[in-house]
Scaffold this active site. Sequence first.
Site, PDB file in Angstrom:
ATOM      1  N   HIS A 307       0.852  -1.182   0.000  1.00  0.00           N
ATOM      2  CA  HIS A 307       0.000   0.000   0.000  1.00  0.00           C
ATOM      3  C   HIS A 307       0.886   1.229   0.000  1.00  0.00           C
ATOM      4  CE1 HIS A 307      -3.159   2.822   1.097  1.00  0.00           C
ATOM      5  NE2 HIS A 307      -3.992   1.899   0.701  1.00  0.00           N
ATOM      6  N   ASP A 364      -8.058  -4.914  -0.031  1.00  0.00           N
ATOM      7  CA  ASP A 364      -8.586  -5.608  -1.203  1.00  0.00           C
ATOM      8  C   ASP A 364      -8.261  -7.088  -1.227  1.00  0.00           C
ATOM      9  OD1 ASP A 364      -9.950  -3.588  -2.373  1.00  0.00           O
ATOM     10  OD2 ASP A 364      -8.163  -2.731  -3.297  1.00  0.00           O
TER      11      ASP A 364
HETATM   12  N1  ACO Z   1       4.185  -7.699  -5.024  1.00  0.00           N
HETATM   13  C1  ACO Z   1       5.529  -7.738  -5.161  1.00  0.00           C
HETATM   14  N2  ACO Z   1       6.351  -6.682  -4.954  1.00  0.00           N
HETATM   15  C2  ACO Z   1       5.778  -5.527  -4.614  1.00  0.00           C
HETATM   16  C3  ACO Z   1       4.377  -5.391  -4.456  1.00  0.00           C
HETATM   17  C4  ACO Z   1       3.578  -6.535  -4.671  1.00  0.00           C
HETATM   18  N3  ACO Z   1       2.254  -6.471  -4.535  1.00  0.00           N
HETATM   19  N4  ACO Z   1       4.076  -4.121  -4.109  1.00  0.00           N
HETATM   20  C5  ACO Z   1       5.240  -3.459  -4.037  1.00  0.00           C
HETATM   21  N5  ACO Z   1       6.269  -4.301  -4.342  1.00  0.00           N
HETATM   22  C6  ACO Z   1       7.713  -3.976  -4.309  1.00  0.00           C
HETATM   23  C7  ACO Z   1       8.129  -3.135  -5.510  1.00  0.00           C
HETATM   24  O1  ACO Z   1       8.555  -3.947  -6.582  1.00  0.00           O
HETATM   25  C8  ACO Z   1       9.220  -2.291  -4.912  1.00  0.00           C
HETATM   26  O2  ACO Z   1      10.372  -3.110  -4.800  1.00  0.00           O
HETATM   27  P1  ACO Z   1      11.865  -2.449  -4.967  1.00  0.00           P
HETATM   28  O3  ACO Z   1      11.989  -1.496  -3.803  1.00  0.00           O
HETATM   29  O4  ACO Z   1      12.782  -3.607  -4.907  1.00  0.00           O
HETATM   30  O5  ACO Z   1      11.848  -1.738  -6.285  1.00  0.00           O
HETATM   31  C9  ACO Z   1       8.752  -2.020  -3.483  1.00  0.00           C
HETATM   32  O6  ACO Z   1       7.919  -3.147  -3.169  1.00  0.00           O
HETATM   33  C10 ACO Z   1       7.979  -0.725  -3.320  1.00  0.00           C
HETATM   34  O7  ACO Z   1       6.882  -0.740  -4.242  1.00  0.00           O
HETATM   35  P2  ACO Z   1       6.325   0.532  -4.990  1.00  0.00           P
HETATM   36  O8  ACO Z   1       5.599   0.088  -6.234  1.00  0.00           O
HETATM   37  O9  ACO Z   1       7.412   1.556  -5.137  1.00  0.00           O
HETATM   38  O10 ACO Z   1       5.295   1.078  -3.916  1.00  0.00           O
HETATM   39  P3  ACO Z   1       4.129   2.095  -4.197  1.00  0.00           P
HETATM   40  O11 ACO Z   1       3.820   2.725  -2.893  1.00  0.00           O
HETATM   41  O12 ACO Z   1       4.443   2.977  -5.353  1.00  0.00           O
HETATM   42  O13 ACO Z   1       2.912   1.140  -4.673  1.00  0.00           O
HETATM   43  C11 ACO Z   1       1.028  -0.273  -4.635  1.00  0.00           C
HETATM   44  C12 ACO Z   1       1.878   0.743  -3.856  1.00  0.00           C
HETATM   45  C13 ACO Z   1       0.613   0.320  -6.012  1.00  0.00           C
HETATM   46  C14 ACO Z   1      -0.280  -0.535  -3.860  1.00  0.00           C
HETATM   47  C15 ACO Z   1       1.848  -1.568  -4.836  1.00  0.00           C
HETATM   48  O14 ACO Z   1       2.189  -2.115  -3.578  1.00  0.00           O
HETATM   49  C16 ACO Z   1       1.113  -2.620  -5.676  1.00  0.00           C
HETATM   50  O15 ACO Z   1       1.210  -2.591  -6.906  1.00  0.00           O
HETATM   51  N6  ACO Z   1       0.327  -3.559  -5.027  1.00  0.00           N
HETATM   52  C17 ACO Z   1      -0.453  -4.511  -5.740  1.00  0.00           C
HETATM   53  C18 ACO Z   1      -1.768  -3.880  -6.216  1.00  0.00           C
HETATM   54  C19 ACO Z   1      -2.738  -3.628  -5.090  1.00  0.00           C
HETATM   55  O16 ACO Z   1      -2.989  -4.486  -4.237  1.00  0.00           O
HETATM   56  N7  ACO Z   1      -3.354  -2.424  -5.102  1.00  0.00           N
HETATM   57  C20 ACO Z   1      -4.397  -2.044  -4.127  1.00  0.00           C
HETATM   58  C21 ACO Z   1      -3.906  -0.963  -3.223  1.00  0.00           C
HETATM   59  S1  ACO Z   1      -5.136  -0.643  -2.006  1.00  0.00           S
HETATM   60  C22 ACO Z   1      -6.235   0.351  -2.767  1.00  0.00           C
HETATM   61  O17 ACO Z   1      -6.001   1.043  -3.704  1.00  0.00           O
HETATM   62  C23 ACO Z   1      -7.583   0.336  -2.215  1.00  0.00           C
END
Ligand code: ACO
Length: 428
Positions: A307, A364
């Site tokens: 998140h 979610d």
């Molecule tokens: N699975 C695997 N790796 C992940 C995931 C995941 N679900 N989420 C983040 N990471 C990793 C990234 O690859 C990144 O790794 P790195 O530091 O080695 O590059 C690190 O964790 C940070 O991730 P970011 O994408 O920079 O974090 P950000 O805050 O931008 O994204 C987000 C948050 C979009 C929710 C992300 O965690 C994601 O894509 N999750 C899956 C989709 C999801 O569940 N969305 C619902 C969010 S809740 C809502 O909107 C109601």
Amino acid sequence: MSEIAKIELGGQVFEFPVIEGTEKEKAIDISKLRDMTGYITLDTGYKNTGATKSGITFLDGELGILHYRGYSIEQLADKASFLEVAYLLIYGELPTQAELDAFISSITKHTLIHEDMKQFFEAYPAKAHPMGVLASMVCSLSTFYPESLDPNRSKEAKDLTIHRLLAKLPTLAAWSYKNAMRHPFMYPRNEFSYCENFLHMMFAMPTEDYKVDPVVVSALNKLLILHADHEQNCSTSTVRIVGSSQSNLYSSISAGISALWGPLHGGANQEVIEMLEQIHQDGGDVDKWVAKAKDKEDPFRLMGFGHRVYKNFDPRATIIKKACDDILEKLNINDPMLAIAKRLEQVALEDEYFKSRNLYPNVDFYSGIIYKALGIPTEMFTVMFSIGRLPGWIAQWKEMTENKEPIGRPRQIYVGATPRDYVDISKR
Ligand code: ACO
């Protein structure tokens, strides 16, 4: 003495005020930065940028706190009804019994949609995603209520638009499903509560009534409350920025629905179930899919994990996880997807990759499992989220218009080509 932030540029020191919110959050007020220095800030994804001062929702991602107007999400999810929470978000205080009765009565009276709009549904292909239909239909409401085009009308006129939208969204949502099934539309019924009415319009048929199960109604009420607002997320920021051009409420909310649709935002609940089904069909090897999520060469991510603001735990996920267990037990559901979800959660929570990046199951991850148990089709999951988020979007739009915020218009750092001469097409 109030705190001051100093920025040194080209040997000159510039001072900026530090402002503090009621929950002691601090921000450097850089609203005069460009005028004073000629510089702007660069913050893609707005990870450090406060876009507004808001009195609606407070959350602390580190401590896992979420409050609507000062009330904890735990208390509201446990004790309140969804319309009571909607009133709280939109009007700022919990309603008295008389206020709540008047609010419910007004919403109950506006659940019908104009008969001409029924024809719009028929024009969509059966395979149309209900989110596409919902966003279009909500924007279309503006064409039936042209007086709503001016967002700065009297309080009464604004309230009428707000009540209409709250009343009609469940009807539009249920009808988008009925249309996809090519089933006859079921009309709303005034004797039902908000949640009962939606379930009736979704599942009843002209040939047989749908007996609304109180366990399902209570679960739906809780889920809608948990989703009702989440301060300046992607869809809410979209609603505020569209509304900042003084666009009407219907068009602003329609834009919010479109923003919510994406798999990185509200669309994640649909993706979670699709992911679990994929893992199930692939033989249920959870470790293999966790490894895929960790592999930087592989675009796969564990949907429902991580998140932007919760880096410890998502308080909504804690409530919903418990609700999920209760509902599956009460409805006596033994879903193989749930077993995979539990294994996935356990493996990921113990894995260094997820631990070191603070990646926990978000709201979610569980909401999709509950919606599935309630009989809601997968493609409708994000539509359900839209119904839940509507009061928050409305409250944020109302706050933005009442504060007379300026039009949202970020700047950029240009990194394209420098000036060059036009080349005739024959010479390119
Ligand atoms: N699975 C695997 N790796 C992940 C995931 C995941 N679900 N989420 C983040 N990471 C990793 C990234 O690859 C990144 O790794 P790195 O530091 O080695 O590059 C690190 O964790 C940070 O991730 P970011 O994408 O920079 O974090 P950000 O805050 O931008 O994204 C987000 C948050 C979009 C929710 C992300 O965690 C994601 O894509 N999750 C899956 C989709 C999801 O569940 N969305 C619902 C969010 S809740 C809502 O909107 C109601």
